[in-house]
Design a protein around this motif. Structure first.
Motif, short mmCIF file in Angstrom:
data_model
loop_
_atom_site.label_atom_id
_atom_site.label_comp_id
_atom_site.label_asym_id
_atom_site.label_seq_id
_atom_site.Cartn_x
_atom_site.Cartn_y
_atom_site.Cartn_z
N TRP A 36 28.67 38.83 15.89
CA TRP A 36 29.26 40.21 15.95
C TRP A 36 29.58 41.41 16.03
CZ3 TRP A 36 33.18 43.58 17.63
CH2 TRP A 36 33.53 44.24 16.63
N CYS A 43 27.52 47.74 21.11
CA CYS A 43 28.47 48.47 22.53
C CYS A 43 28.53 49.72 21.58
CB CYS A 43 29.40 47.65 21.79
SG CYS A 43 30.46 45.87 23.08
N TYR A 109 36.95 52.01 20.40
CA TYR A 109 36.88 50.54 21.66
C TYR A 109 37.36 50.23 22.66
CZ TYR A 109 35.73 49.30 16.30
OH TYR A 109 35.17 49.27 15.06
N LEU A 116 32.37 44.47 25.84
CA LEU A 116 33.12 43.41 25.01
C LEU A 116 33.46 41.93 25.44
CD1 LEU A 116 35.18 45.52 22.19
CD2 LEU A 116 32.93 44.02 21.98
#
Length: 439
Positions: A36, A43, A109, A116
Motif C-alpha cells: 500500500w 498514484c 481516488y 490502482l
C-alpha cells in the motif's frame, strides 16, 4: 511438489469460490497491505508532512581528539500514506476502506482508479464513499460481464432483475423507485434485448403493458398477446398517448376523492392496475418531414411530457428507447430527458446521444459509454438507484423466449378498453405543465 501444485489447480478449477476464500484472498490481502505504501506513493495519494525528529550529531573535541555526541531536533519532510483497513472478500474480488488525508476527496481516488487496478493486477477498481472522510475501493479480479446465462426474474411488483452490474450485483429496474427510463443504443447494441428482458420479467405480474413500436410493429407485434395496447404509427401513438393522459386524469380524481396522494395509498380493492409504456424508436415521434406534421408532433410531445411529469403517482411508467436521442430533435426531447431519472446508454454511434443520456452524470460515465466495444452487445452504462453509475450487462433474452412468455401469460393482459372505459367517458380536462413544448 508437482502433486501439490496439481491438487491446487484442480481445486481452483472445480471449486473456484472456496479456493478464492481460503487461498487466493488471504494472499491477496497480505499483498495489498504490504504494497500500500508504494502504491499510494506511485498514484500520488500521499502527502508531504514535516515532523521533528530527535537525532544524534557527532561533535569532535579538538584538544583531546575525542568525539562527543550531542542531541538535536531536526525538522524532516516525510511521505504520509492514507490509512488502509483490512480487505474483505467479495464474489468477484475484494473491497477495502481507506481513510482520507486532510484535503483529499473521493474524486482524488476515482481519478487514479485505473492506476490502482494496474498496480494490484486486477480488472478494475471502483471508488465509492458512504461517509465523509472515507472511501471504499472495490476491486474485481475479472470482468463479471463476460458471460451471463441467467434469465430475468421478478421478485416484487414492477421490479425486474434484468442483468448484472460490473460489481457482480444484480442489475434491477424498479419502476416504483425510478419511474421513467431513457434507454439509448445503436443497432445491435442490446437495446431491444433489454426491452425483451423487461417484458419477460413483467409478463407474469398484474401489470398492463402498452407498446409504441414506430418500426411499423415489427418489434412488438409478436408480443401482442401480452400487450394491452399497441401503436405502430405516429397517429396511433397520439391516440394511445391521449388515452394515457385521460387515464392519468381519471386516477387523479380517484385519489382526490379517497384522500390519497398516489394509487399505492388506495385500498387494494380500489387500486387500479399499473401501466408500463414501452416506446421503441423515440426519435420517430419527433422527426418532422414537413410543416404539416408540426401540429401532430407538438401534441405528441406535450402528451408524452405530461405523462412523464405526472404519471408516477398514478401508476403510469415510461421506458423510452431510441438509436438516436439528441437535442436536435427539439425541446420536447430535452424536457422529456429531464423527467427520466433512469438512464441507460448502450454503445452509440454519435456522442450527442451519449451526452443526452449521461451528460448530467459523472464525465467518466461518458468515457466509459463511448468505450463499449461492438463485440459486447448488452453492455451498457446505467445510472443506478444509489445515485452512482455502473457498467452493466443484460441477460440474453431472445425473441423466441419473449414470444413464448407473451403467449404463456396472455391471460394476464388487462383489456385496454376496460382500463380506459371510465376515463374516456369522463373526458380529459386541461392540465397546466411546468414546461411548455414549442416546436
Amino acid at each position: 511438489m508437482a502433486a501439490s501444485v496439481g491438487g491446487l489447480l484442480a481445486w481452483r478449477r472445480c471449486h473456484p469460490r472456496s479456493f478464492w476464500l481460503l487461498v487466493g484472498f488471504p494472499l491477496t490481502a497480505i499483498r495489498v497491505r504490504a504494497t500500500w505504501r508504494k502504491v499510494a506513493l506511485g498514484c500520488g495519494l500521499t502527502k508531504k508532512r514535516h515532523r521533528w525528529w530527535f537525532t544524534l550529531v557527532p561533535n569532535a573535541v579538538a584538544s583531546s581528539g575525542l568525539i562527543r555526541v550531542r542531541r538535536r531536533f531536526q525538522r524532516v519532510a516525510v511521505d504520509t500514506k492514507p490509512f488502509i483497513g483490512l480487505p474483505r472478500p467479495t464474489r468477484y474480488g475484494w473491497r477495502v476502506n481507506v481513510h482520507l488525508l486532510e484535503g483529499q476527496i473521493p474524486a482524488d481516488y476515482a481519478e487514479v482508479a485505473e492506476r490502482l487496478a494496474h498496480s494490484w493486477g486486477v480488472y478494475a477498481v471502483r471508488v465509492s464513499s458512504d461517509r465523509p472522510g472515507r472511501v471504499t475501493l472495490a476491486a474485481t479480479l475479472r470482468d463479471p460481464l463476460v458471460r451471463l446465462d441467467q434469465v430475468p426474474a421478478a421478485t416484487e411488483l414492477l421490479k425486474v432483475t434484468v442483468g448484472r452490474l460490473e460489481t457482480g450485483g444484480p442489475w434491477v429496474i424498479d419502476f416504483r423507485t425510478v419511474p421513467h427510463w431513457m434507454n439509448a443504443g445503436a443497432t445491435q447494441s442490446g437495446k431491444s434485448n433489454l426491452a425483451n428482458a423487461l417484458i419477460v420479467g413483467l409478463a407474469p405480474q398484474p401489470v398492463a403493458l402498452v407498446g409504441f413500436d414506430l418500426k411499423g410493429g415489427v418489434e412488438f407485434t409478436p408480443y401482442a398477446p401480452r400487450l394491452s395496447a399497441l401503436a405502430t404509427t405516429r397517429s396511433e401513438s397520439l391516440e394511445l398517448l391521449n388515452d394515457l393522459v385521460a387515464l392519468m386524469v381519471d386516477r387523479m380524481g380517484l385519489c382526490r376523492t379517497a384522500g390519497a396522494r398516489d394509487i399505492w395509498r388506495l385500498p387494494a380493492a380500489l387500486r387500479p392496475v399499473p401501466v408500463v409504456a414501452l416506446i421503441d424508436e423515440l426519435a420517430e415521434l419527433y422527426l418532422m418531414a414537413d410543416k404539416s406534421e408540426k401540429e401532430e408532433i407538438a401534441k405528441i410531445s406535450t402528451a408524452l411530457l405530461r405523462v412523464a411529469q405526472l404519471g408516477r403517482a398514478f401508476g403510469i411508467y415510461l421506458f423510452c428507447s431510441g438509436q438516436r436521442i439528441g437535442s436536435d430533435l427539439g425541446p420536447g426531447v430535452t424536457a422529456l430527458r429531464a423527467q427520466c431519472s433512469g438512464r441507460i446508454c448502450h454503445r452509440v454511434n454519435d456522442p450527442e446521444t451519449a451526452t443526452m443520456a449521461l451528460g448530467d452524470l459523472d464525465p467518466a460515465a461518458l468515457v466509459s459509454a463511448r468505450a463499449i466495444p461492438a463485440e459486447t452487445p448488452g453492455v451498457a452504462v446505467v445510472a443506478a438507484q444509489d445515485g452512482q453509475w455502473y457498467r452493466a450487462r443484460s441477460f440474453l433474452v431472445t425473441e423466441e423466449i419473449t414470444e413464448r412468455t407473451a403467449r404463456t401469460y396472455a391471460d394476464r393482459a388487462p383489456s385496454w378498453a376496460e382500463i380506459t372505459a371510465h376515463a374516456r367517458s369522463s373526458g380529459v380536462p386541461e392540465i397546466e405543465l411546468n414546461d411548455t413544448v414549442k416546436l
